[in-house]
Enzyme design. Structure first.
Site, PDB file in Angstrom:
ATOM      1  N   ASP A 321       0.833  -1.208   0.000  1.00 42.12           N
ATOM      2  CA  ASP A 321       0.000   0.000   0.000  1.00 42.12           C
ATOM      3  C   ASP A 321       0.861   1.249   0.000  1.00 42.12           C
ATOM      4  O   ASP A 321       1.227   1.740   1.057  1.00 42.12           O
ATOM      5  CB  ASP A 321      -0.918  -0.035   1.223  1.00 42.12           C
ATOM      6  CG  ASP A 321      -1.953   1.065   1.207  1.00 42.12           C
ATOM      7  OD1 ASP A 321      -2.105   1.720   0.168  1.00 42.12           O
ATOM      8  OD2 ASP A 321      -2.599   1.271   2.246  1.00 42.12           O
ATOM      9  N   GLU A 355      -2.680  10.178  -0.238  1.00 37.87           N
ATOM     10  CA  GLU A 355      -3.941   9.438  -0.266  1.00 37.87           C
ATOM     11  C   GLU A 355      -4.349   9.012   1.132  1.00 37.87           C
ATOM     12  O   GLU A 355      -5.517   9.021   1.492  1.00 37.87           O
ATOM     13  CB  GLU A 355      -3.818   8.207  -1.177  1.00 37.87           C
ATOM     14  CG  GLU A 355      -5.142   7.502  -1.441  1.00 37.87           C
ATOM     15  CD  GLU A 355      -5.518   6.485  -0.390  1.00 37.87           C
ATOM     16  OE1 GLU A 355      -6.673   6.041  -0.363  1.00 37.87           O
ATOM     17  OE2 GLU A 355      -4.654   6.125   0.440  1.00 37.87           O
ATOM     18  N   GLU A 356      -3.355   8.616   1.928  1.00 44.29           N
ATOM     19  CA  GLU A 356      -3.678   7.944   3.188  1.00 44.29           C
ATOM     20  C   GLU A 356      -4.362   8.847   4.209  1.00 44.29           C
ATOM     21  O   GLU A 356      -5.282   8.420   4.893  1.00 44.29           O
ATOM     22  CB  GLU A 356      -2.412   7.348   3.815  1.00 44.29           C
ATOM     23  CG  GLU A 356      -1.780   6.219   3.014  1.00 44.29           C
ATOM     24  CD  GLU A 356      -2.633   4.960   2.972  1.00 44.29           C
ATOM     25  OE1 GLU A 356      -3.745   4.964   3.509  1.00 44.29           O
ATOM     26  OE2 GLU A 356      -2.162   3.973   2.386  1.00 44.29           O
ATOM     27  N   ASP A 383      -4.558   0.241  -6.338  1.00 41.44           N
ATOM     28  CA  ASP A 383      -4.324   0.477  -4.913  1.00 41.44           C
ATOM     29  C   ASP A 383      -4.921  -0.664  -4.089  1.00 41.44           C
ATOM     30  O   ASP A 383      -5.640  -0.444  -3.127  1.00 41.44           O
ATOM     31  CB  ASP A 383      -4.931   1.827  -4.494  1.00 41.44           C
ATOM     32  CG  ASP A 383      -4.540   2.220  -3.074  1.00 41.44           C
ATOM     33  OD1 ASP A 383      -3.636   1.580  -2.501  1.00 41.44           O
ATOM     34  OD2 ASP A 383      -5.141   3.170  -2.540  1.00 41.44           O
ATOM     35  N   HIS A 454      -1.518  -1.427   6.372  1.00 38.16           N
ATOM     36  CA  HIS A 454      -1.310  -0.402   7.397  1.00 38.16           C
ATOM     37  C   HIS A 454      -0.604  -0.911   8.652  1.00 38.16           C
ATOM     38  O   HIS A 454      -0.770  -0.340   9.729  1.00 38.16           O
ATOM     39  CB  HIS A 454      -2.648   0.255   7.804  1.00 38.16           C
ATOM     40  CG  HIS A 454      -3.302   1.030   6.709  1.00 38.16           C
ATOM     41  ND1 HIS A 454      -4.485   1.714   6.884  1.00 38.16           N
ATOM     42  CD2 HIS A 454      -2.935   1.249   5.420  1.00 38.16           C
ATOM     43  CE1 HIS A 454      -4.834   2.307   5.749  1.00 38.16           C
ATOM     44  NE2 HIS A 454      -3.908   2.034   4.853  1.00 38.16           N
TER      45      HIS A 454
END
Ligand code: ZN
Length: 501
Positions: A321, A355-356, A383, A454
């Site tokens: 990611d 993006e996160e 993604d 994550h």
């Protein structure tokens, strides 16, 4: 993820989660041994056997399929990004290094018009983080701050814990039962192939602190939004607090620690928890979307966009990611450059910033390119990690659906089937989709993605080169067909432009 879009769209648009919401009809839950599936070396090359039986495939498509599946360049790109840059949270030194890396990489791959477009991004930094149950039995906990959380005082925050399973369950409680406590959201994440289990669970991360704060809680812990059973917590973003709302510290527990806290509360009817979070917000920083193109010939002003995000969370090195997505879209562009005649339309690769925890890059792209969005024929986003693309969905004008079906037929040699669900596109495409730009979603198998997503485990060794090659090949073939065809996908109908959920 595009799913993985997960990510924060939820937070920013109040819409939905990345992966999960993209699919209108959740498919069967996959509970098998996903690691075995990922590690099967033969699967990536099997589809080639059916290539000769696909009359729709042009000579160039056949070339793309053969050279794409044989290439390991996508994983080499991920290795370079993760080893040479590493973690790259928006505003951090790694983020700056990633922009420089991307400019050099796109130029080295032979793309044209390579440049950076400035984006102002939030800058949040993680600090020390500790947690423990202090009574009835002292136990250390593995936890990590949820992105955007405020920090605690240096001594930490200590309070009795109240457990709920959902936001709705919290809503049923009187404020007096919640005030002064740490709320523990113990929400399981279901393992699904399409990522929809993540989509259903992630609301507690996005909204849990806001809801708990409104009832007077002094802190929040959640069961990590993930499908593993490792002692590694999953970070991710939360929705920002508005003026007048009281922000409270929020952290995610690893699954074994969430289980321990749950058992303790079940058996002893009480538990007291202390946590210390050193995270903080710094002034906004300058980052950039990085763009490169394969210029078209006869219709160069018409654009096909391949997007992925350059930033990552800070715990791992952002391999799945979204290093994987960066590898996919750059490799797809390289394959198109290297194969067959130059297409009529222009291919544009966009590596989005932030993006996160903000989606600032995607929003800035929509603003900076508003004048030419009507010339964006279609956009695709990568993604969703390292696994194979299994289906393709459409998000354009219904009147042009037959063009999509014809395009999708070229993907069948890769084992990819057209799905009737509406394509969501992904988080980074949501601002331009909202303005009418059609999207096509190449959906990767997300069965194992949320084991890693994550966490500190999101590292290069999780990349599967064969499966990543299949995904990159799928993006190359899909882009090639649209770059060379005469037709288009119209515009997204007005009523479908807002994200669902
Ligand atoms: Zn992502």
């Amino acid at each position: 993820m595009n799913a993985p879009f997960f990510h924060l769209l939820f937070v920013l648009l109040g819409a939905c989660v990345p992966v999960g919401c993209a699919v209108a009809s959740p498919r069967a839950v996959h509970r098998g041994d996903t690691s075995a599936a990922r590690l099967s070396p033969s699967r990536a090359t099997e589809p080639l056997a059916s290539l000769k039986n696909t009359p729709a495939a042009s000579h160039t498509v056949r070339e793309l399929l053969a050279s794409g599946l044989a290439s390991r360049h996508a994983s080499e790109i991920v290795q370079s990004l993760t080893d040479d840059v590493g973690p790259r949270l928006a505003g951090s030194p790694g983020d700056q290094a990633a922009v420089a890396w991307a400019l050099a990489r796109l130029r080295a791959e032979g793309l044209s018009n390579v440049h950076a477009e400035e984006v102002i991004v939030p800058h949040w930094e993680r600090g020390v983080e500790t947690g423990e149950i202090v009574s009835p039995t002292r136990q250390k906990l593995r936890l990590t701050a949820i992105g955007g959380s405020i920090g605690t005082l240096p001594a930490g925050v200590e309070a009795d814990v109240i457990e709920v399973q959902t936001l709705e369950a919290l809503d049923t409680l009187d404020a007096i039962a919640v005030a002064g406590k740490i709320v523990f959201y113990n929400t399981p994440t279901e393992r699904t192939r399409d990522g929809s289990g993540y989509g259903r669970a992630v609301a507690v991360r996005a909204l849990g602190a806001k809801r708990a704060s409104a009832k007077g809680a002094v802190g929040v812990v959640i069961r990590s939004i993930g499908t593993d059973q490792e002692r590694l917590p999953h970070t991710g973003a939360q929705r920002g607090f508005e003026k007048g709302e009281t922000s409270i510290p929020a952290a995610a527990l690893s699954m074994p620690d969430a289980d321990l806290l749950h058992r303790t509360l079940a058996a002893k009817k009480a538990a007291r928890l202390r946590m210390t979070l050193g995270c903080r917000h710094l002034p906004d920083a300058v980052s950039a979307n990085v763009i490169g193109e394969v210029p078209g010939t006869t219709r160069a002003e018409e654009l096909v966009v391949l997007g992925a995000h350059l930033d990552s969370w800070d715990l791992g090195t952002g391999a799945l990611d979204d290093g994987a997505g960066v590898g996919i879209v750059i490799e797809a562009a390289r394959l198109i450059l290297a194969t067959g005649p130059r297409p009529a339309r222009t291919l544009r690769v966009v590596l989005f910033a932030n993006e996160e925890n903000g989606l600032a890059g995607a929003k800035q792209y929509a603003k900076a390119h508003a004048h030419e969005l009507d010339r964006h024929v279609v956009a695709l986003e990568a993604d969703s990690g390292t696994d194979r693309v299994t289906s393709v969905t459409y998000g354009g004008a219904p009147s042009q659906h037959a063009e999509f079906v014809a395009m999708a037929a070229n993907l069948s040699p890769l084992g990819i089937a057209a799905d009737s669900a509406e394509a969501d596109g992904g988080a980074d495409l949501s601002p331009i989709r909202a303005l009418g730009v059609p999207v096509v979603s190449l959906s990767q198998d997300s069965s194992g993605y949320f084991d890693i997503h994550h966490t500190a485990n999101d590292t290069f060794d999780k990349i599967h080169p064969d499966n990543l090659a299949q995904a990159a090949t799928a993006f190359a073939v899909a882009a090639h067909v649209v770059l060379t065809m005469n037709e288009n996908f119209g515009r997204v109908p007005e009523e479908k432009r807002e994200r669902r959920h």
